[in-house]
Design a protein around this motif. Structure first.
Motif, PDB file in Angstrom:
ATOM      1  N   LEU A 231       1.296 -45.102   1.381  1.00 23.81           N
ATOM      2  CA  LEU A 231       1.501 -46.281   2.224  1.00 23.81           C
ATOM      3  C   LEU A 231       0.248 -46.630   3.019  1.00 23.81           C
ATOM      4  O   LEU A 231       0.034 -47.789   3.374  1.00 23.81           O
ATOM      5  CB  LEU A 231       2.681 -46.052   3.166  1.00 23.81           C
ATOM      6  CG  LEU A 231       4.056 -46.028   2.505  1.00 23.81           C
ATOM      7  CD1 LEU A 231       5.120 -45.608   3.506  1.00 23.81           C
ATOM      8  CD2 LEU A 231       4.396 -47.378   1.893  1.00 23.81           C
ATOM      9  N   ALA A 232      -0.579 -45.640   3.304  1.00 26.08           N
ATOM     10  CA  ALA A 232      -1.829 -45.886   4.026  1.00 26.08           C
ATOM     11  C   ALA A 232      -2.926 -46.441   3.124  1.00 26.08           C
ATOM     12  O   ALA A 232      -3.921 -46.969   3.625  1.00 26.08           O
ATOM     13  CB  ALA A 232      -2.307 -44.589   4.672  1.00 26.08           C
ATOM     14  N   SER A 233      -2.723 -46.333   1.832  1.00 26.33           N
ATOM     15  CA  SER A 233      -3.800 -46.649   0.881  1.00 26.33           C
ATOM     16  C   SER A 233      -3.769 -48.102   0.432  1.00 26.33           C
ATOM     17  O   SER A 233      -2.788 -48.830   0.634  1.00 26.33           O
ATOM     18  CB  SER A 233      -3.671 -45.738  -0.345  1.00 26.33           C
ATOM     19  OG  SER A 233      -2.579 -46.169  -1.163  1.00 26.33           O
ATOM     20  N   ASP A 234      -4.835 -48.511  -0.246  1.00 29.15           N
ATOM     21  CA  ASP A 234      -4.896 -49.853  -0.818  1.00 29.15           C
ATOM     22  C   ASP A 234      -3.864 -50.037  -1.923  1.00 29.15           C
ATOM     23  O   ASP A 234      -3.521 -51.168  -2.272  1.00 29.15           O
ATOM     24  CB  ASP A 234      -6.298 -50.125  -1.369  1.00 29.15           C
ATOM     25  CG  ASP A 234      -7.340 -50.267  -0.270  1.00 29.15           C
ATOM     26  OD1 ASP A 234      -6.942 -50.505   0.892  1.00 29.15           O
ATOM     27  OD2 ASP A 234      -8.540 -50.136  -0.574  1.00 29.15           O
ATOM     28  N   GLY A 235      -3.369 -48.920  -2.465  1.00 26.33           N
ATOM     29  CA  GLY A 235      -2.346 -49.019  -3.496  1.00 26.33           C
ATOM     30  C   GLY A 235      -1.049 -49.628  -3.000  1.00 26.33           C
ATOM     31  O   GLY A 235      -0.230 -50.103  -3.793  1.00 26.33           O
ATOM     32  N   ALA A 236      -0.855 -49.613  -1.680  1.00 26.57           N
ATOM     33  CA  ALA A 236       0.350 -50.185  -1.075  1.00 26.57           C
ATOM     34  C   ALA A 236       0.024 -51.469  -0.321  1.00 26.57           C
ATOM     35  O   ALA A 236       0.743 -51.852   0.602  1.00 26.57           O
ATOM     36  CB  ALA A 236       0.991 -49.167  -0.138  1.00 26.57           C
ATOM     37  N   ALA A 237      -1.040 -52.147  -0.737  1.00 26.62           N
ATOM     38  CA  ALA A 237      -1.528 -53.311   0.007  1.00 26.62           C
ATOM     39  C   ALA A 237      -0.536 -54.475   0.037  1.00 26.62           C
ATOM     40  O   ALA A 237      -0.641 -55.350   0.896  1.00 26.62           O
ATOM     41  CB  ALA A 237      -2.860 -53.782  -0.585  1.00 26.62           C
ATOM     42  N   TYR A 238       0.432 -54.500  -0.889  1.00 27.29           N
ATOM     43  CA  TYR A 238       1.394 -55.596  -0.935  1.00 27.29           C
ATOM     44  C   TYR A 238       2.794 -55.121  -0.549  1.00 27.29           C
ATOM     45  O   TYR A 238       3.790 -55.761  -0.876  1.00 27.29           O
ATOM     46  CB  TYR A 238       1.410 -56.209  -2.343  1.00 27.29           C
ATOM     47  CG  TYR A 238       1.960 -57.611  -2.412  1.00 27.29           C
ATOM     48  CD1 TYR A 238       1.476 -58.626  -1.585  1.00 27.29           C
ATOM     49  CD2 TYR A 238       2.956 -57.932  -3.336  1.00 27.29           C
ATOM     50  CE1 TYR A 238       1.976 -59.918  -1.666  1.00 27.29           C
ATOM     51  CE2 TYR A 238       3.459 -59.226  -3.427  1.00 27.29           C
ATOM     52  CZ  TYR A 238       2.974 -60.212  -2.583  1.00 27.29           C
ATOM     53  OH  TYR A 238       3.473 -61.491  -2.665  1.00 27.29           O
ATOM     54  N   LEU A 239       2.845 -54.001   0.181  1.00 21.27           N
ATOM     55  CA  LEU A 239       4.127 -53.390   0.546  1.00 21.27           C
ATOM     56  C   LEU A 239       4.263 -53.371   2.062  1.00 21.27           C
ATOM     57  O   LEU A 239       3.478 -52.720   2.757  1.00 21.27           O
ATOM     58  CB  LEU A 239       4.177 -51.957   0.002  1.00 21.27           C
ATOM     59  CG  LEU A 239       5.468 -51.162   0.206  1.00 21.27           C
ATOM     60  CD1 LEU A 239       6.639 -51.850  -0.472  1.00 21.27           C
ATOM     61  CD2 LEU A 239       5.298 -49.748  -0.345  1.00 21.27           C
ATOM     62  N   THR A 240       5.223 -54.108   2.578  1.00 19.55           N
ATOM     63  CA  THR A 240       5.441 -54.116   4.024  1.00 19.55           C
ATOM     64  C   THR A 240       6.903 -54.434   4.321  1.00 19.55           C
ATOM     65  O   THR A 240       7.608 -55.054   3.509  1.00 19.55           O
ATOM     66  CB  THR A 240       4.510 -55.122   4.733  1.00 19.55           C
ATOM     67  OG1 THR A 240       4.555 -54.899   6.153  1.00 19.55           O
ATOM     68  CG2 THR A 240       4.895 -56.566   4.455  1.00 19.55           C
ATOM     69  N   GLY A 241       7.369 -53.969   5.481  1.00 18.68           N
ATOM     70  CA  GLY A 241       8.731 -54.224   5.900  1.00 18.68           C
ATOM     71  C   GLY A 241       9.780 -53.385   5.190  1.00 18.68           C
ATOM     72  O   GLY A 241      10.956 -53.731   5.209  1.00 18.68           O
ATOM     73  N   GLN A 242       9.365 -52.258   4.593  1.00 20.58           N
ATOM     74  CA  GLN A 242      10.268 -51.465   3.776  1.00 20.58           C
ATOM     75  C   GLN A 242      10.550 -50.091   4.386  1.00 20.58           C
ATOM     76  O   GLN A 242       9.733 -49.540   5.130  1.00 20.58           O
ATOM     77  CB  GLN A 242       9.669 -51.266   2.375  1.00 20.58           C
ATOM     78  CG  GLN A 242       9.314 -52.558   1.663  1.00 20.58           C
ATOM     79  CD  GLN A 242      10.501 -53.480   1.497  1.00 20.58           C
ATOM     80  OE1 GLN A 242      11.547 -53.075   0.997  1.00 20.58           O
ATOM     81  NE2 GLN A 242      10.348 -54.726   1.936  1.00 20.58           N
ATOM     82  N   ASN A 243      11.699 -49.558   4.040  1.00 17.53           N
ATOM     83  CA  ASN A 243      12.060 -48.180   4.384  1.00 17.53           C
ATOM     84  C   ASN A 243      12.123 -47.388   3.085  1.00 17.53           C
ATOM     85  O   ASN A 243      12.990 -47.635   2.239  1.00 17.53           O
ATOM     86  CB  ASN A 243      13.409 -48.140   5.098  1.00 17.53           C
ATOM     87  CG  ASN A 243      13.878 -46.714   5.356  1.00 17.53           C
ATOM     88  OD1 ASN A 243      13.081 -45.858   5.725  1.00 17.53           O
ATOM     89  ND2 ASN A 243      15.168 -46.462   5.159  1.00 17.53           N
ATOM     90  N   ILE A 244      11.199 -46.454   2.909  1.00 14.29           N
ATOM     91  CA  ILE A 244      11.111 -45.678   1.675  1.00 14.29           C
ATOM     92  C   ILE A 244      11.864 -44.366   1.869  1.00 14.29           C
ATOM     93  O   ILE A 244      11.483 -43.533   2.709  1.00 14.29           O
ATOM     94  CB  ILE A 244       9.647 -45.376   1.301  1.00 14.29           C
ATOM     95  CG1 ILE A 244       8.794 -46.652   1.359  1.00 14.29           C
ATOM     96  CG2 ILE A 244       9.566 -44.709  -0.067  1.00 14.29           C
ATOM     97  CD1 ILE A 244       9.212 -47.738   0.429  1.00 14.29           C
ATOM     98  N   VAL A 245      12.944 -44.166   1.116  1.00 15.56           N
ATOM     99  CA  VAL A 245      13.730 -42.932   1.207  1.00 15.56           C
ATOM    100  C   VAL A 245      13.149 -41.910   0.230  1.00 15.56           C
ATOM    101  O   VAL A 245      13.003 -42.175  -0.963  1.00 15.56           O
ATOM    102  CB  VAL A 245      15.209 -43.200   0.871  1.00 15.56           C
ATOM    103  CG1 VAL A 245      16.004 -41.892   0.857  1.00 15.56           C
ATOM    104  CG2 VAL A 245      15.814 -44.171   1.894  1.00 15.56           C
ATOM    105  N   VAL A 246      12.784 -40.743   0.773  1.00 16.81           N
ATOM    106  CA  VAL A 246      12.211 -39.659  -0.039  1.00 16.81           C
ATOM    107  C   VAL A 246      13.121 -38.450   0.172  1.00 16.81           C
ATOM    108  O   VAL A 246      12.962 -37.674   1.101  1.00 16.81           O
ATOM    109  CB  VAL A 246      10.766 -39.336   0.394  1.00 16.81           C
ATOM    110  CG1 VAL A 246      10.136 -38.340  -0.568  1.00 16.81           C
ATOM    111  CG2 VAL A 246       9.928 -40.604   0.467  1.00 16.81           C
ATOM    112  N   ALA A 247      14.118 -38.333  -0.708  1.00  9.94           N
ATOM    113  CA  ALA A 247      15.192 -37.377  -0.453  1.00  9.94           C
ATOM    114  C   ALA A 247      15.678 -36.663  -1.714  1.00  9.94           C
ATOM    115  O   ALA A 247      16.797 -36.145  -1.718  1.00  9.94           O
ATOM    116  CB  ALA A 247      16.352 -38.094   0.219  1.00  9.94           C
ATOM    117  N   GLY A 248      14.890 -36.637  -2.769  1.00 16.36           N
ATOM    118  CA  GLY A 248      15.309 -35.935  -3.966  1.00 16.36           C
ATOM    119  C   GLY A 248      16.585 -36.477  -4.582  1.00 16.36           C
ATOM    120  O   GLY A 248      17.316 -35.759  -5.251  1.00 16.36           O
ATOM    121  N   GLY A 249      16.863 -37.745  -4.318  1.00 13.91           N
ATOM    122  CA  GLY A 249      18.098 -38.339  -4.814  1.00 13.91           C
ATOM    123  C   GLY A 249      19.266 -38.172  -3.871  1.00 13.91           C
ATOM    124  O   GLY A 249      20.382 -38.603  -4.184  1.00 13.91           O
TER     125      GLY A 249
END
Length: 250
Positions: free
Chosen positions: A228-246
């Protein structure tokens, strides 16, 4: 001359997910500053993190301490390209046992502390910077946790802020997102007042309910933050990313 990938402030960065993120971003060439509330964890971080990582003691509940910490970061780095607002606490307590002091401690740390950290850091953020909040799976409907209502309310407030803040800061291309971890192996499990056998049984039950069959690691959450800090996420905003193994899927 050293070329840096960016400059990052990580609150709650002396242990657990914050510490893993500090280590990962430093490995990737960032100038890194971390804050922590406990004098013991701050001292340990100063001893164990790389010497050029700035470690500051600050209580997220105190806006004045946050302001002082950010001023120190500004003096050292000049600006920030990444702000990971991770400082927070969890208090497991049934509805009938939560008193006003507990409620205030949770919300002063998780909600008020996070909001005013961003406010105080805003002048240091570069156009195009990335802001990441730590949310929580239990704060993401309908995946509640019995005994976790007060903490979920505080984390849910952060998740609710994300889209509004993303809109407000979009004119400066500052991206605002949240990461909501599921069951993660961090030192907090070793601080439980419950007997070790009970903690182990609870962890085993949680892992069994997780589709990937295990707890996540702090490093895995750090990798998401780094993305999310990288340029790879440059078009990603306003989102909640769930990282929970499913976790929460079924």
């Amino acid at each position: 001359m050293t070329t840096f990938s960016g400059s990052a402030l990580i609150t709650g960065g002396t242990s657990g997910i914050g510490r893993a993120t500090a280590e990962l971003l430093h490995e990737r060439g960032y100038r890194v500053a971390v804050t922590g509330r406990s004098p013991e964890s701050v001292a340990q971080a100063r001893e164990e993190l790389p010497a050029d990582v700035l470690v500051i003691r600050a209580d997220a509940r105190r806006v004045s301490e946050t302001a002082d910490a950010i001023a120190e970061v500004g003096e050292r780095f000049g600006h920030l390209t990444t702000l990971f607002i991770n400082a927070g606490i969890t208090r497991a307590a049934a509805l009938g046992t939560v008193d006003e002091a507990t409620w205030d401690e949770i919300h002063d740390t998780n909600t008020k502390g996070s909001y005013f950290t961003l406010q105080q850091a805003l002048p240091l953020l570069t156009d195009g910077a990335s802001v990441i909040f730590t949310g929580g799976l239990g704060a993401t409907p309908p995946f509640g946790i019995a005994g976790g209502s007060a903490t979920a309310a505080s984390r849910g407030a952060l998740i609710a802020m994300v889209s509004s803040l993303a809109l407000e800061l979009a004119p400066r291309a500052i991206r605002v997102n949240a990461v909501s971890p599921g069951a993660i192996e961090t030192p907090i499990w070793g601080k439980s007042a419950a007997p070790a056998e009970a903690v182990a049984a609870r962890k085993a039950a949680i892992a069994a309910r997780t589709p990937l069959g295990r707890f996540g690691t702090a490093r895995e959450i750090a990798e998401t933050v780094a993305f999310l800090a990288s340029d790879g996420a440059a078009y990603l905003t306003g989102q909640n990313i769930v990282v929970a193994g499913g976790g929460g899927l079924g």
